[in-house]
Design an enzyme around this catalytic site. Structure first.
Site, PDB file in Angstrom:
ATOM      1  N   GLY A  21       0.959  -1.307  -0.245  1.00 63.22           N
ATOM      2  CA  GLY A  21       0.061  -0.257   0.067  1.00 63.22           C
ATOM      3  C   GLY A  21       1.003   1.274   0.109  1.00 63.22           C
ATOM      4  O   GLY A  21       0.556   2.179   0.673  1.00 63.22           O
ATOM      5  N   ALA A  22       2.075   1.152  -0.809  1.00 64.74           N
ATOM      6  CA  ALA A  22       2.979   2.215  -0.776  1.00 64.74           C
ATOM      7  C   ALA A  22       2.698   3.444  -1.689  1.00 64.74           C
ATOM      8  O   ALA A  22       3.388   4.515  -1.925  1.00 64.74           O
ATOM      9  CB  ALA A  22       4.310   1.915  -0.857  1.00 64.74           C
ATOM     10  N   ASN A  23       1.352   3.245  -2.108  1.00 63.61           N
ATOM     11  CA  ASN A  23       1.030   4.536  -3.273  1.00 63.61           C
ATOM     12  C   ASN A  23       0.296   5.720  -2.467  1.00 63.61           C
ATOM     13  O   ASN A  23       0.232   6.704  -3.107  1.00 63.61           O
ATOM     14  CB  ASN A  23       0.081   3.989  -4.323  1.00 63.61           C
ATOM     15  N   GLY A  27       2.121   4.701   3.866  1.00 66.81           N
ATOM     16  CA  GLY A  27       2.946   3.743   3.518  1.00 66.81           C
ATOM     17  C   GLY A  27       3.869   4.229   2.321  1.00 66.81           C
ATOM     18  O   GLY A  27       4.938   4.369   2.107  1.00 66.81           O
ATOM     19  N   TYR A 164     -13.770  -3.766  11.407  1.00 67.61           N
ATOM     20  CA  TYR A 164     -12.414  -3.278  11.238  1.00 67.61           C
ATOM     21  C   TYR A 164     -11.549  -3.275  12.498  1.00 67.61           C
ATOM     22  O   TYR A 164     -10.305  -3.816  12.330  1.00 67.61           O
ATOM     23  CB  TYR A 164     -12.613  -1.728  10.971  1.00 67.61           C
TER      24      TYR A 164
END
Length: 300
Positions: A21-23, A27, A164
């Site tokens: 999830g580094a976009n 992240g 969640y």
């Protein structure tokens, strides 16, 4: 110790780091900082175009690869493509209170993505991991409970926030049991966890699908949240600081909502070793992925 900042991240030259999830969000910040410190950073993202767009804003040795944590076939394909050592895995990607949905394998979307996807990814990569696994949880774990009779919300009316909380509690139980198994196997790899406090990331930006809830949420965010840069600090701290396995890092400010990182506490449910072992067993059954035998862990 003095207050930890991104400037305290050491030289990472020669290390390979995977950030899921580094976009976007924390992240993206973590990936940018680690790349700037010399690491080869792999942005593991569902949307390659967004990943490449994010990488274009960073400096360093960057690689963008597709990973959909809501699809175990994608998780296996990603892991199969990695033949080289991985020094640091940051399990960052996650979903927060979406409407009821299912993964490609039929799991409740938040449990399947936030926990099971990262569970499978970690174990598949573990023979090549040399230093540390960091998993991002949340203060919402305190309101979570593991309903072993209905992990995938097939029998109860769906409650997104409760789901969640369950997924974020699962992240901490996973970290604890992973560290226990690593220690038992004689591995030097550490498993740690972090939470960003209340960071104004894309997870908290309004979608327009729940106007009243999102309006209240945005007011709270405005009062308490910190930036993506601040929210990434606990993750970076958990990734590089001299801390023991099964440590949990979060902001030191009011209600752990913001501020410099420190080691923080967790709920009684998150300290339940029996639940951690049981969740691990169930996760292996659901994903078909098991903890590697100690003999398969690479020489370090």
């Amino acid at each position: 110790m003095t207050t930890f900042t991104s400037a305290d991240v050491p030289d990472m030259t020669g290390r390979t780091v995977i950030v899921t999830g580094a976009n976007s969000g924390i992240g993206r910040v973590a990936a940018r900082v680690l790349a700037a410190r010399g690491a080869r950073v792999v942005l593991a993202v569902r949307d390659l175009a967004k990943g490449r767009e994010a990488a274009a804003t960073m400096t360093g040795d960057l690689d963008v690869r597709r990973l959909d944590l809501a699809d175990l076939t994608s998780v296996r394909a990603f892991a199969d493509d990695f033949e080289e050592p991985v020094d640091l895995l940051i399990n960052n990607a996650g979903l927060m209170i979406p409407p009821l949905g299912r993964t490609a394998d039929g799991f409740e979307l938040q449990f399947g993505t936030n926990h099971l996807g990262h569970f499978a990814l970690t174990n598949l990569l573990l023979p090549r991991i040399r230093e540390r696994v960091v998993t991002v949880s949340s203060t919402a774990h305190r309101a979570g409970s593991i309903d072993f009779a209905d992990l995938n919300w097939e029998r109860r009316p769906y409650r997104a926030l409760a789901a969640y909380g369950q997924s974020k509690l699962a992240n901490l139980l996973f970290t604890a049991e992973l560290q226990r198994r690593l220690t038992e196997a004689g591995s030097p790899v550490l498993a740690t966890a972090a939470h960003p406090g209340m960071a104004a990331t894309s997870l908290l930006r309004p979608s327009g699908k729940r106007p009243l809830i999102e309006s209240i949420q945005q007011r709270v965010v405005h009062l308490l949240a910190q930036s993506d840069e601040g929210g990434a600090l606990p993750t970076l701290y958990a990734a590089v600081a001299e801390i023991p396995g099964n440590s949990y890092a979060g902001p030191k400010g009011f209600m752990e909502s913001r501020g410099a990182p420190k080691l923080v506490g967790r709920s009684g449910n998150a300290r339940d070793a029996d639940s951690a072992r049981r969740l691990w067993t169930v996760s292996e059954q659901l994903t078909g992925v098991t903890f590697p035998l100690s003999s398969t862990i690479i020489e370090r």
